[in-house]
Design a protein around this motif. Structure first.
Motif, PDB file in Angstrom:
ATOM      1  N   SER A 114      22.983  64.876  72.263  1.00  0.00           N
ATOM      2  CA  SER A 114      21.840  64.133  72.779  1.00  0.00           C
ATOM      3  C   SER A 114      20.902  65.127  73.449  1.00  0.00           C
ATOM      4  CB  SER A 114      22.304  63.065  73.775  1.00  0.00           C
ATOM      5  OG  SER A 114      22.989  63.680  74.848  1.00  0.00           O
ATOM      6  N   GLY A 115      19.719  64.693  73.731  1.00  0.00           N
ATOM      7  CA  GLY A 115      18.758  65.574  74.376  1.00  0.00           C
ATOM      8  C   GLY A 115      18.064  66.471  73.367  1.00  0.00           C
ATOM      9  N   PRO A 116      17.536  67.606  73.826  1.00  0.00           N
ATOM     10  CA  PRO A 116      16.747  68.491  72.959  1.00  0.00           C
ATOM     11  C   PRO A 116      17.491  68.998  71.733  1.00  0.00           C
ATOM     12  CG  PRO A 116      16.558  69.177  75.257  1.00  0.00           C
ATOM     13  CD  PRO A 116      17.588  68.081  75.199  1.00  0.00           C
ATOM     14  N   GLU A 117      18.832  69.224  71.859  1.00  0.00           N
ATOM     15  CA  GLU A 117      19.578  69.756  70.713  1.00  0.00           C
ATOM     16  C   GLU A 117      19.694  68.745  69.575  1.00  0.00           C
ATOM     17  OE1 GLU A 117      22.589  68.161  73.660  1.00  0.00           O
ATOM     18  OE2 GLU A 117      20.870  69.484  73.815  1.00  0.00           O
ATOM     19  N   ALA A 118      19.475  67.469  69.821  1.00  0.00           N
ATOM     20  CA  ALA A 118      19.545  66.448  68.772  1.00  0.00           C
ATOM     21  C   ALA A 118      18.253  66.396  67.962  1.00  0.00           C
ATOM     22  CB  ALA A 118      19.832  65.082  69.379  1.00  0.00           C
ATOM     23  N   ARG A 119      17.203  66.859  68.493  1.00  0.00           N
ATOM     24  CA  ARG A 119      15.898  66.695  67.855  1.00  0.00           C
ATOM     25  C   ARG A 119      15.742  67.411  66.522  1.00  0.00           C
ATOM     26  NH1 ARG A 119      12.628  65.874  73.248  1.00  0.00           N
ATOM     27  NH2 ARG A 119      13.356  63.754  73.521  1.00  0.00           N
ATOM     28  N   GLN A 174      14.691  65.406  63.259  1.00  0.00           N
ATOM     29  CA  GLN A 174      13.480  65.766  62.521  1.00  0.00           C
ATOM     30  C   GLN A 174      13.795  66.049  61.062  1.00  0.00           C
ATOM     31  OE1 GLN A 174      11.976  68.997  64.865  1.00  0.00           O
ATOM     32  NE2 GLN A 174      10.910  67.644  66.289  1.00  0.00           N
ATOM     33  N   ALA A 175      14.916  66.679  60.794  1.00  0.00           N
ATOM     34  CA  ALA A 175      15.306  66.979  59.413  1.00  0.00           C
ATOM     35  C   ALA A 175      15.558  65.687  58.640  1.00  0.00           C
ATOM     36  CB  ALA A 175      16.536  67.871  59.389  1.00  0.00           C
ATOM     37  N   GLY A 194      10.034  62.614  52.536  1.00  0.00           N
ATOM     38  CA  GLY A 194       9.950  63.226  51.206  1.00  0.00           C
ATOM     39  C   GLY A 194      10.424  62.281  50.121  1.00  0.00           C
ATOM     40  N   ARG A 195      11.537  61.589  50.372  1.00  0.00           N
ATOM     41  CA  ARG A 195      12.049  60.618  49.390  1.00  0.00           C
ATOM     42  C   ARG A 195      11.055  59.489  49.177  1.00  0.00           C
ATOM     43  NH1 ARG A 195      16.945  62.014  51.772  1.00  0.00           N
ATOM     44  NH2 ARG A 195      16.809  60.396  53.359  1.00  0.00           N
ATOM     45  N   ALA A 196      10.468  58.985  50.265  1.00  0.00           N
ATOM     46  CA  ALA A 196       9.495  57.888  50.154  1.00  0.00           C
ATOM     47  C   ALA A 196       8.260  58.341  49.384  1.00  0.00           C
ATOM     48  CB  ALA A 196       9.111  57.387  51.542  1.00  0.00           C
TER      49      ALA A 196
END
Length: 96
Positions: free
Chosen positions: A7-12, A16-17, A24-26
């Motif tokens: 959680s926190g910044p390391e989850a971003r 985002q990926a 991209g799929r859409a």
């Protein structure tokens, strides 16, 4: 240290990926629904192969000078299609 997902910044970056992949799929799905040569042309332009206009024209059997105008029409069609889908989100996932 917890056993759960970060959680926190390391989850971003992971978040985002996932969002980038879904976007991209859409986009590729929307491009496939376009009429005429648009799916082939825009697919070539979106290709990871990073083809030149000359290579794309050769693959599609078009003159290099017509790629710009055709691309413009295809992008306009894609824009209208996506705008209509965004304006009517209640129709997503339902049979038409």
């Amino acid at each position: 240290m917890g056993d759960g997902p970060p959680s926190g910044p390391e989850a971003r970056p992971a978040e985002q990926a996932v969002l980038a992949a879904e976007t991209g799929r859409a986009l590729r799905a929307a491009v496939r629904r376009l009429p005429g040569r648009c799916p082939l042309l825009l697919g070539a332009l979106l290709s990871r192969a990073d083809l030149t206009y000359r290579e794309i024209a050769g693959e599609l059997g078009m003159s290099q000078g017509s790629l710009g105008p055709v691309r413009s029409r295809c992008l306009g069609c894609l824009r209208r299609m996506l705008t209509a889908e965004i304006a009517a989100p209640e129709l997503w996932g339902k049979e038409r």
